[in-house]
Design an enzyme around this catalytic site. Structure first.
Site, PDB file in Angstrom:
ATOM      1  CE  LYS A 173      -4.062  -2.363   2.155  1.00 39.06           C
ATOM      2  NZ  LYS A 173      -4.747  -2.888   3.162  1.00 39.06           N
ATOM      3  CG  ASP A 227      -9.646   0.426   4.542  1.00 40.49           C
ATOM      4  OD1 ASP A 227      -9.695  -0.218   3.210  1.00 40.49           O
ATOM      5  OD2 ASP A 227      -8.837  -0.008   5.808  1.00 40.49           O
ATOM      6  CD  GLN A 287      -3.679  -5.069   5.868  1.00 42.77           C
ATOM      7  OE1 GLN A 287      -3.802  -3.150   5.726  1.00 42.77           O
ATOM      8  NE2 GLN A 287      -4.610  -5.926   5.791  1.00 42.77           N
TER       9      GLN A 287
END
Ligand SMILES: Nc1nc2c(c(=O)[nH]1)N[C@@H](CN(C=O)c1ccc(C(=O)N[C@@H](CCC(=O)O)C(=O)O)cc1)CN2
Length: 283
Positions: free
Chosen positions: A53, A120, A97
């Site tokens: 990422k 997200d 995460q």
């Protein structure tokens, strides 16, 4: 004739070029999109994903920070760090995460992220906005799947779509996006009786079960488009999806591979969400 392979790497590359161009324009206007990625613990797969990422951010010219915290980080400390990032003007997107260590309540952590920085798309405010058809951020994996369907010009309106898996991060938002695109959607879960009766009806089949090669050719309608969200590591070290690619490709009209399908698109949609978050700050 085998199915068209929907190449996630190639599509991701194309979209990342567009993101890089827009990032350069925004940066020239004084706003460099910035992403903070927080990893707690040492899960090997998560370590790879967060590295990818941050590397993807660098490649498109975005600012990023990667924070690695020990597995015994307290929930309180994590919430405090998120609060600081919520107020950091250089950071437009915050990503924690998943999965988190067991002593940390993921729900509480996600809810601590400012909804306008929740790239997200997992915050309850963003889930709700998506549900009513006014999304701020679309969760990255389902968003990537939609882009893959668009890339083959598949007529979603009026199609019968079946999503297997009802998680908050993939199955449910996927179903919402398909519904909003005009599909008739069924969501199946681990308790669904006679799964094949549902999958056989699907013009679009999205599979997110976490069970390697669970979907076999006899479960798929001839000519269906099959999107495989699963990423499973086999004992020999190789990756495979939730779909038995080698046999289903002879039944489907289009199919995503694993690796090189949905995975690279997930990270690309994260970049797109981060860009959009920064653009909103500028607007
Ligand atoms: N906060 C989040 N956590 C998690 C998410 C998420 O979207 N947000 N999704 C998954 C993991 N994930 C991203 O974080 C992810 C998984 C896989 C890939 C990918 O590119 N896979 C490659 C194969 C990589 C390999 O060799 O292992 C592929 O499919 O080609 C990207 C992102 C859970 N956590």
């Amino acid at each position: 004739m085998p199915a068209q392979i929907i190449d996630g790497n190639a599509l991701a590359k194309k979209i990342r070029l567009e993101i890089a161009a827009k990032t350069a324009i925004l940066t020239a206007k004084g706003v460099k999109p910035g992403l903070a990625v927080l990893l707690v613990g040492e899960d090997p797969a998560s370590q790879v994903y967060v590295r990818n990422k941050v590397k993807a951010c660098e490649d498109v010219g975005m600012y990023s920070i990667l924070e690695r915290h020990p597995a015994d980080l307290s929930e309180k400390a994590l919430l405090a760090r998120i609060n600081e990032l919520n107020h950091d003007k250089n950071i437009h997107g915050i990503l924690v995460q998943l999965p988190l260590p067991k002593h940390i309540d993921s729900h509480r952590v996600i809810e601590a992220i400012a909804p306008e920085k929740d790239v997200d798309g997992f915050h309850v405010a963003n889930a709700g906005a998506l549900m009513i058809g006014a999304p701020l951020f679309r969760p990255c994996t389902p968003y990537g799947c939609m882009k893959m369907l668009e890339s083959i010009d598949y007529p979603i309106r009026g199609a019968r779509a079946v999503v297997i898996g009802a998680s908050n991060i993939v199955g449910k938002p996927m179903a919402m996006l398909l519904l909003q695109a005009g599909a008739t959607v069924t969501i199946c879960n681990s308790k669904t009786k006679d799964l094949t009766a549902h999958t056989k009806e699907a013009d679009i089949l999205v599979v997110a079960t976490g069970k390697p090669k669970m979907i076999t050719a006899s479960m798929v309608k001839s000519g269906a488009v099959v999107i495989d969200v699963g990423i499973n590591r086999l004992p020999d070290g190789k990756l495979c999806g939730d779909v038995d690619f080698d046999e289903v490709k002879y039944v489907a009209s289009a199919i995503t591979p694993v690796p090189g399908g949905v995975g690279p698109m997930t990270i690309t949609m994260l970049l797109l969400n981060t860009l959009e978050a920064a653009e909103r700050v500028k607007a």
